[in-house]
Design a protein around this motif. Structure first.
Motif, PDB file in Angstrom:
ATOM      1  N   GLU A 122       5.240 -19.739 -13.287  1.00  0.00           N
ATOM      2  CA  GLU A 122       5.818 -18.696 -12.440  1.00  0.00           C
ATOM      3  C   GLU A 122       6.696 -19.262 -11.328  1.00  0.00           C
ATOM      4  OE1 GLU A 122       2.851 -15.950 -11.051  1.00  0.00           O
ATOM      5  OE2 GLU A 122       1.881 -15.799 -13.021  1.00  0.00           O
ATOM      6  N   GLU A 123       6.286 -20.403 -10.766  1.00  0.00           N
ATOM      7  CA  GLU A 123       7.055 -20.991  -9.662  1.00  0.00           C
ATOM      8  C   GLU A 123       7.975 -22.118 -10.131  1.00  0.00           C
ATOM      9  OE1 GLU A 123       7.033 -19.735  -6.771  1.00  0.00           O
ATOM     10  OE2 GLU A 123       5.292 -18.384  -6.926  1.00  0.00           O
ATOM     11  N   ASN A 124       7.862 -22.484 -11.411  1.00  0.00           N
ATOM     12  CA  ASN A 124       8.683 -23.569 -11.974  1.00  0.00           C
ATOM     13  C   ASN A 124       8.517 -24.851 -11.166  1.00  0.00           C
ATOM     14  OD1 ASN A 124      10.369 -24.643 -13.881  1.00  0.00           O
ATOM     15  ND2 ASN A 124      12.263 -23.832 -13.007  1.00  0.00           N
ATOM     16  N   PHE A 125       7.293 -25.123 -10.761  1.00  0.00           N
ATOM     17  CA  PHE A 125       6.969 -26.283  -9.934  1.00  0.00           C
ATOM     18  C   PHE A 125       6.796 -27.510 -10.827  1.00  0.00           C
ATOM     19  CE2 PHE A 125       3.735 -28.960  -7.754  1.00  0.00           C
ATOM     20  CZ  PHE A 125       4.437 -29.219  -6.582  1.00  0.00           C
ATOM     21  N   ASN A 126       7.585 -28.554 -10.544  1.00  0.00           N
ATOM     22  CA  ASN A 126       7.534 -29.775 -11.348  1.00  0.00           C
ATOM     23  C   ASN A 126       6.931 -30.957 -10.604  1.00  0.00           C
ATOM     24  OD1 ASN A 126       9.076 -29.042 -13.929  1.00  0.00           O
ATOM     25  ND2 ASN A 126      10.428 -28.301 -12.307  1.00  0.00           N
ATOM     26  N   GLY A 127       6.358 -30.684  -9.440  1.00  0.00           N
ATOM     27  CA  GLY A 127       5.711 -31.746  -8.687  1.00  0.00           C
ATOM     28  C   GLY A 127       4.384 -32.147  -9.309  1.00  0.00           C
ATOM     29  N   TYR A 128       3.742 -33.116  -8.688  1.00  0.00           N
ATOM     30  CA  TYR A 128       2.499 -33.691  -9.210  1.00  0.00           C
ATOM     31  C   TYR A 128       1.317 -32.757  -8.993  1.00  0.00           C
ATOM     32  CZ  TYR A 128      -1.377 -37.010  -9.627  1.00  0.00           C
ATOM     33  OH  TYR A 128      -2.526 -37.650  -9.984  1.00  0.00           O
ATOM     34  N   ILE A 129       0.497 -32.585 -10.003  1.00  0.00           N
ATOM     35  CA  ILE A 129      -0.740 -31.795  -9.898  1.00  0.00           C
ATOM     36  C   ILE A 129      -1.899 -32.609 -10.458  1.00  0.00           C
ATOM     37  CG2 ILE A 129      -1.987 -29.727 -10.627  1.00  0.00           C
ATOM     38  CD1 ILE A 129       0.631 -28.242 -10.808  1.00  0.00           C
ATOM     39  N   HIS A 130      -2.929 -32.760  -9.649  1.00  0.00           N
ATOM     40  CA  HIS A 130      -4.164 -33.430 -10.059  1.00  0.00           C
ATOM     41  C   HIS A 130      -5.282 -32.404  -9.971  1.00  0.00           C
ATOM     42  CE1 HIS A 130      -6.996 -37.169  -9.491  1.00  0.00           C
ATOM     43  NE2 HIS A 130      -7.606 -36.180 -10.137  1.00  0.00           N
ATOM     44  N   LEU A 131      -5.929 -32.128 -11.087  1.00  0.00           N
ATOM     45  CA  LEU A 131      -7.061 -31.202 -11.125  1.00  0.00           C
ATOM     46  C   LEU A 131      -8.351 -31.965 -11.361  1.00  0.00           C
ATOM     47  CD1 LEU A 131      -5.811 -28.198 -13.329  1.00  0.00           C
ATOM     48  CD2 LEU A 131      -5.757 -28.421 -10.829  1.00  0.00           C
TER      49      LEU A 131
END
Length: 420
Positions: A135-144
């Motif tokens: 939805e936000e087209n976020f391409n930054g780093y995500i750690h779950l």
């Protein structure tokens, strides 16, 4: 919801997340396409470090500090009388985007206490990542953080939106886990680890055939152990870490010294915090095992179960194996060069390259950046031999420590010495 309430939640849930150190963002690559927001090219409001030493900023929070478990070591445990809070899914998405737009962060590190059950909790974490990506087209780093006991289906979905996944093994041994977290099962930690490892291998193989295959957890998975909450030796800890590296192809194992914040008969006393230097020695050992060709038995074993705190593990090994020294810096192979105290892998490469053109002496080695106050006792080169065989290990140890300047000792005992 009011700004003040969001701010209060952020204060509570960011503070609760500070005990998790496994948030390095190195290894992920997610290109920014279609004029999206953010970019993750191997980098990740906590400060973390990539493998090449760069500092990155991550929004590091819990989804909630409510938890159904009562683990003795955890500040968010069920029986602890603390202020509780929980973010809504959209609140985390909005916080991440707003912080990113203001250049506060480069990515998100999202964990959570476990509420209702593992799948319910993990599904909410995934929905945050999914909204950010789609939805936000976020391409930054995500750690779950992977929730222990999560189903395979959810773990597979998580890796499609997160750059890195991690499930904290928490206590290094099964017996320690039973003592401090009797409601949890060791197999619940292993299950998501195994699924992530399998999916990473599967997707990597498929991408070799079909280039359009999506990336699955491109920055791999990691785990974290609490050090000092139970009586495990460094030998126990390193053997456990080695198992997870080999079995699940971990990108990193993190070591977190136990911080005594709760009073419990099963835990060390509130005044007995684990020295940070012990963490450092474990990280140094981890580096030696992964990149320097050492085996576990060479560093820690039944006769030497705990690491020395006053010297680093490579120097400790060298002093216990003086029969291997001195080596000739102009003829020794890469393996032995890497075992000389004061010589890191970068310097090993420089030495091998430089000696193709001439024999190296002390001046050349100093120019390369070798720590001669240690190295000189373990090598010979095309100069005067400083090595004296009459030194006993203890005498040589004290001589090296004495010759180390105050400035160098700070460097030597700090995180940078991981690479030496």
């Amino acid at each position: 919801m009011s700004f003040d309430r969001i701010k209060e939640k952020l204060s509570i849930l960011a503070d609760a997340a500070k005990y998790d150190v496994s948030c390095a963002s190195s290894g992920g690559k997610r290109a920014n396409t279609n004029k999206g927001l953010g970019n993750n090219t191997g980098m990740g409001i906590c400060h973390s470090y990539t493998e090449d030493g760069r500092c990155v900023s991550l929004l590091k929070i819990l989804m909630t500090n409510h938890c159904i478990y009562d683990c003795a070591y955890c500040v968010t445990r069920r029986s602890n009388d603390i202020k509780r809070a929980a973010f809504k899914i959209q609140e985390v998405v909005d916080l991440t985007i707003n912080f990113y737009r203001r250049n506060y962060i480069e990515g998100l590190f999202l964990s959570s206490g476990i509420f209702k059950n593992a799948d319910y909790t993990m599904e909410r974490l995934i929905r945050v990542a999914k909204k950010l990506r789609l939805e936000e087209n976020f391409n930054g780093y995500i750690h779950l953080k992977s929730i222990p006991g999560t189903s395979d289906e959810l773990m597979r979905e998580a890796g499609l939106y997160a750059d890195r996944l991690s499930v904290n093994i928490e206590i290094p041994t099964i017996s320690g886990l039973k003592l401090l977290a009797p409601e949890k099962k060791h197999e619940d930690f292993i299950k998501p680890m195994n699924k992530v490892s399998t999916e990473i291998t599967k997707y990597q193989s498929e991408r070799k055939i079909i280039r359009s295959t999506p990336r699955y957890a491109p920055a791999g998975q990691s785990t974290q152990m609490i050090i000092g909450a139970t009586g495990e030796s460094d030998w126990d800890i390193i053997r456990s870490a080695t198992y997870y590296y080999k079995k699940f192809n971990m990108r990193r194992v993190y070591y977190s010294g136990y911080v005594p914040v709760l009073s419990d008969a099963r835990l060390p006393s509130l005044g007995s915090q684990v020295p940070m230097l012990r963490e450092n020695r474990l990280y140094q050992t981890d580096w030696l095992l992964r990149f320097y060709g050492f085996s576990v038995q060479e560093i820690v074993n039944s006769q030497h179960q705990n690491l020395d705190l006053d010297i680093d593990p490579k120097l400790s090994w060298a002093l216990r194996n003086l029969e291997h020294f001195p080596i000739d810096i102009n003829t020794a192979d890469k393996r032995m060069l890497a075992r000389v105290p004061g010589i890191g892998m970068t310097s090993v490469s420089k030495i091998i390259q430089a000696r193709k053109f001439r024999r190296l002496n002390w001046s050349h080695l100093k120019a390369i950046g070798i720590a001669l106050n240690r190295t000189q006792y373990f090598i010979v080169c095309d100069s005067k031999d400083f090595y004296t065989k009459e030194y006993s290990p203890e005498t040589l140890k004290q001589k090296i420590l004495k010759n180390s300047s105050t400035k160098y000792k700070k460097y030597f005992d700090g995180q940078l010495s991981l690479f030496s």
